[in-house]
Write a protein that holds these residues in place. Structure first.
Motif, PDB file in Angstrom:
ATOM      1  N   MET A  93       0.849  -1.177   0.000  1.00  0.00           N
ATOM      2  CA  MET A  93       0.000   0.000   0.000  1.00  0.00           C
ATOM      3  C   MET A  93       0.896   1.242   0.000  1.00  0.00           C
ATOM      4  O   MET A  93       1.925   1.275   0.660  1.00  0.00           O
ATOM      5  CB  MET A  93      -0.908  -0.012   1.233  1.00  0.00           C
ATOM      6  N   SER A  94       0.495   2.279  -0.705  1.00  0.00           N
ATOM      7  CA  SER A  94       1.311   3.486  -0.813  1.00  0.00           C
ATOM      8  C   SER A  94       1.258   4.298   0.483  1.00  0.00           C
ATOM      9  O   SER A  94       0.309   4.213   1.255  1.00  0.00           O
ATOM     10  CB  SER A  94       0.824   4.338  -1.982  1.00  0.00           C
ATOM     11  N   THR A  95       2.302   5.094   0.674  1.00  0.00           N
ATOM     12  CA  THR A  95       2.363   5.946   1.856  1.00  0.00           C
ATOM     13  C   THR A  95       1.182   6.902   1.899  1.00  0.00           C
ATOM     14  O   THR A  95       0.597   7.139   2.963  1.00  0.00           O
ATOM     15  CB  THR A  95       3.688   6.733   1.874  1.00  0.00           C
ATOM     16  N   SER A  96       0.790   7.459   0.730  1.00  0.00           N
ATOM     17  CA  SER A  96      -0.340   8.397   0.727  1.00  0.00           C
ATOM     18  C   SER A  96      -1.636   7.713   1.158  1.00  0.00           C
ATOM     19  O   SER A  96      -2.476   8.320   1.811  1.00  0.00           O
ATOM     20  CB  SER A  96      -0.499   9.054  -0.653  1.00  0.00           C
ATOM     21  N   LYS A  97      -1.800   6.431   0.818  1.00  0.00           N
ATOM     22  CA  LYS A  97      -2.992   5.686   1.243  1.00  0.00           C
ATOM     23  C   LYS A  97      -2.973   5.485   2.764  1.00  0.00           C
ATOM     24  O   LYS A  97      -4.002   5.623   3.430  1.00  0.00           O
ATOM     25  CB  LYS A  97      -3.064   4.341   0.508  1.00  0.00           C
ATOM     26  N   TYR A  98      -1.787   5.159   3.310  1.00  0.00           N
ATOM     27  CA  TYR A  98      -1.661   5.031   4.767  1.00  0.00           C
ATOM     28  C   TYR A  98      -2.013   6.349   5.457  1.00  0.00           C
ATOM     29  O   TYR A  98      -2.731   6.376   6.450  1.00  0.00           O
ATOM     30  CB  TYR A  98      -0.232   4.634   5.176  1.00  0.00           C
ATOM     31  N   VAL A  99      -1.481   7.448   4.933  1.00  0.00           N
ATOM     32  CA  VAL A  99      -1.744   8.760   5.528  1.00  0.00           C
ATOM     33  C   VAL A  99      -3.234   9.051   5.518  1.00  0.00           C
ATOM     34  O   VAL A  99      -3.804   9.474   6.529  1.00  0.00           O
ATOM     35  CB  VAL A  99      -0.959   9.864   4.783  1.00  0.00           C
TER      36      VAL A  99
ATOM     37  N   VAL B  45       3.725   1.736  15.761  1.00  0.00           N
ATOM     38  CA  VAL B  45       4.550   0.722  15.091  1.00  0.00           C
ATOM     39  C   VAL B  45       3.637  -0.374  14.566  1.00  0.00           C
ATOM     40  O   VAL B  45       2.543  -0.590  15.071  1.00  0.00           O
ATOM     41  CB  VAL B  45       5.617   0.113  16.034  1.00  0.00           C
ATOM     42  N   GLY B  46       4.087  -1.030  13.537  1.00  0.00           N
ATOM     43  CA  GLY B  46       3.305  -2.104  12.918  1.00  0.00           C
ATOM     44  C   GLY B  46       3.303  -1.907  11.427  1.00  0.00           C
ATOM     45  O   GLY B  46       4.360  -1.869  10.800  1.00  0.00           O
ATOM     46  N   GLY B  47       2.110  -1.730  10.841  1.00  0.00           N
ATOM     47  CA  GLY B  47       1.980  -1.530   9.406  1.00  0.00           C
ATOM     48  C   GLY B  47       2.701  -0.290   8.919  1.00  0.00           C
ATOM     49  O   GLY B  47       3.136  -0.217   7.775  1.00  0.00           O
ATOM     50  N   ILE B  48       2.848   0.681   9.767  1.00  0.00           N
ATOM     51  CA  ILE B  48       3.659   1.869   9.516  1.00  0.00           C
ATOM     52  C   ILE B  48       4.393   2.196  10.804  1.00  0.00           C
ATOM     53  O   ILE B  48       4.069   1.665  11.870  1.00  0.00           O
ATOM     54  CB  ILE B  48       2.824   3.096   9.054  1.00  0.00           C
ATOM     55  N   LYS B  49       5.371   3.071  10.701  1.00  0.00           N
ATOM     56  CA  LYS B  49       6.100   3.531  11.877  1.00  0.00           C
ATOM     57  C   LYS B  49       6.014   5.048  11.893  1.00  0.00           C
ATOM     58  O   LYS B  49       6.289   5.700  10.885  1.00  0.00           O
ATOM     59  CB  LYS B  49       7.558   3.084  11.801  1.00  0.00           C
ATOM     60  N   GLY B  50       5.591   5.599  13.008  1.00  0.00           N
ATOM     61  CA  GLY B  50       5.484   7.044  13.104  1.00  0.00           C
ATOM     62  C   GLY B  50       5.068   7.467  14.493  1.00  0.00           C
ATOM     63  O   GLY B  50       5.214   6.712  15.459  1.00  0.00           O
ATOM     64  N   ARG B  51       4.533   8.682  14.575  1.00  0.00           N
ATOM     65  CA  ARG B  51       4.113   9.231  15.860  1.00  0.00           C
ATOM     66  C   ARG B  51       2.814  10.007  15.686  1.00  0.00           C
ATOM     67  O   ARG B  51       2.595  10.647  14.664  1.00  0.00           O
ATOM     68  CB  ARG B  51       5.181  10.181  16.407  1.00  0.00           C
ATOM     69  N   LEU B  52       1.994   9.947  16.694  1.00  0.00           N
ATOM     70  CA  LEU B  52       0.774  10.739  16.774  1.00  0.00           C
ATOM     71  C   LEU B  52       0.972  11.695  17.945  1.00  0.00           C
ATOM     72  O   LEU B  52       1.264  11.252  19.058  1.00  0.00           O
ATOM     73  CB  LEU B  52      -0.433   9.837  17.012  1.00  0.00           C
TER      74      LEU B  52
ATOM     75  N   MET C 280       5.243  10.205   9.876  1.00  0.00           N
ATOM     76  CA  MET C 280       5.447   8.834   9.401  1.00  0.00           C
ATOM     77  C   MET C 280       6.898   8.676   9.030  1.00  0.00           C
ATOM     78  O   MET C 280       7.436   9.471   8.254  1.00  0.00           O
ATOM     79  CB  MET C 280       4.536   8.530   8.206  1.00  0.00           C
ATOM     80  N   ASP C 281       7.554   7.640   9.586  1.00  0.00           N
ATOM     81  CA  ASP C 281       8.953   7.404   9.308  1.00  0.00           C
ATOM     82  C   ASP C 281       9.126   6.621   8.013  1.00  0.00           C
ATOM     83  O   ASP C 281       9.920   6.970   7.175  1.00  0.00           O
ATOM     84  CB  ASP C 281       9.609   6.652  10.467  1.00  0.00           C
ATOM     85  N   GLU C 282       8.357   5.539   7.878  1.00  0.00           N
ATOM     86  CA  GLU C 282       8.504   4.667   6.709  1.00  0.00           C
ATOM     87  C   GLU C 282       7.406   3.634   6.725  1.00  0.00           C
ATOM     88  O   GLU C 282       6.911   3.267   7.795  1.00  0.00           O
ATOM     89  CB  GLU C 282       9.849   3.945   6.766  1.00  0.00           C
ATOM     90  N   PRO C 283       6.999   3.139   5.568  1.00  0.00           N
ATOM     91  CA  PRO C 283       6.115   1.972   5.563  1.00  0.00           C
ATOM     92  C   PRO C 283       6.899   0.768   6.077  1.00  0.00           C
ATOM     93  O   PRO C 283       8.090   0.666   5.857  1.00  0.00           O
ATOM     94  CB  PRO C 283       5.733   1.793   4.091  1.00  0.00           C
ATOM     95  N   ALA C 284       6.213  -0.118   6.779  1.00  0.00           N
ATOM     96  CA  ALA C 284       6.886  -1.303   7.319  1.00  0.00           C
ATOM     97  C   ALA C 284       7.053  -2.353   6.243  1.00  0.00           C
ATOM     98  O   ALA C 284       6.379  -2.373   5.263  1.00  0.00           O
ATOM     99  CB  ALA C 284       6.100  -1.879   8.476  1.00  0.00           C
TER     100      ALA C 284
END
Length: 152
Positions: A1-7, A50-57, A148-152
């Motif tokens: 899945m693309s980063t934009s879709k995750y966002v 963490v998981g499907g993506i890595k980042g912070r809220l 978002m740091d990176e897609p996992a």
């Protein structure tokens, strides 16, 4: 899945989570991009994803914002040491609810314990973040940042 879709999934899930958790009328404004450093003026909570993506809220607000939410949830003012405690718990509730929402869409995330920051603080360590401004019914603002740091 693309980063934009995750966002898109995470921003939509965050809006749903906020409206589920916070029992006051919310006016969600359009998201914008922001770059580091992000300057917090008063009070925020950071939850790692963490998981499907890595980042912070990050939920950035003020003591007034926390008090408004606390009054609606508990019928009393949030004061003193309870301000930081409730800020962390609010972050847990929003991020936990977000994980439940995203799980239904096939994105598995786990969250870190909350880190509460009080006072003027600069956030570094991200290339860009999506900032979702939210106005509470009394006019107080919450700013939700998604890094978002990176897609996992």
């Amino acid at each position: 899945m693309s980063t934009s879709k995750y966002v898109q999934m995470i921003l939509n899930g965050t809006i749903t989570s906020l409206t589920t958790v916070i029992p006051v009328k919310l006016d969600v404004l359009p998201p914008t991009l922001t770059v580091q450093p992000y300057m917090q003026k008063e009070l925020s909570v950071l939850i790692g994803l963490v998981g499907g993506i890595k980042g912070r809220l990050i939920i950035d607000t003020s003591q007034q914002g926390i008090d408004t939410i606390g009054q609606a949830m508990f019928g009393m003012s949030i004061e003193g040491e309870m301000i930081e405690s409730f800020t962390g718990e609010l972050g847990n509730m929003v991020a936990g609810n977000l994980c439940t929402i995203l799980e239904k869409d096939g994105l598995h995330l786990d969250i870190s314990p909350p880190t509460v920051m009080a006072g003027e603080t600069k956030f570094f360590g991200f290339t860009q973040a999506f900032k979702l401004p939210v106005r509470l019914e009394d006019g107080t603002m919450l700013h939700v940042l998604l890094t978002m740091d990176e897609p996992a």
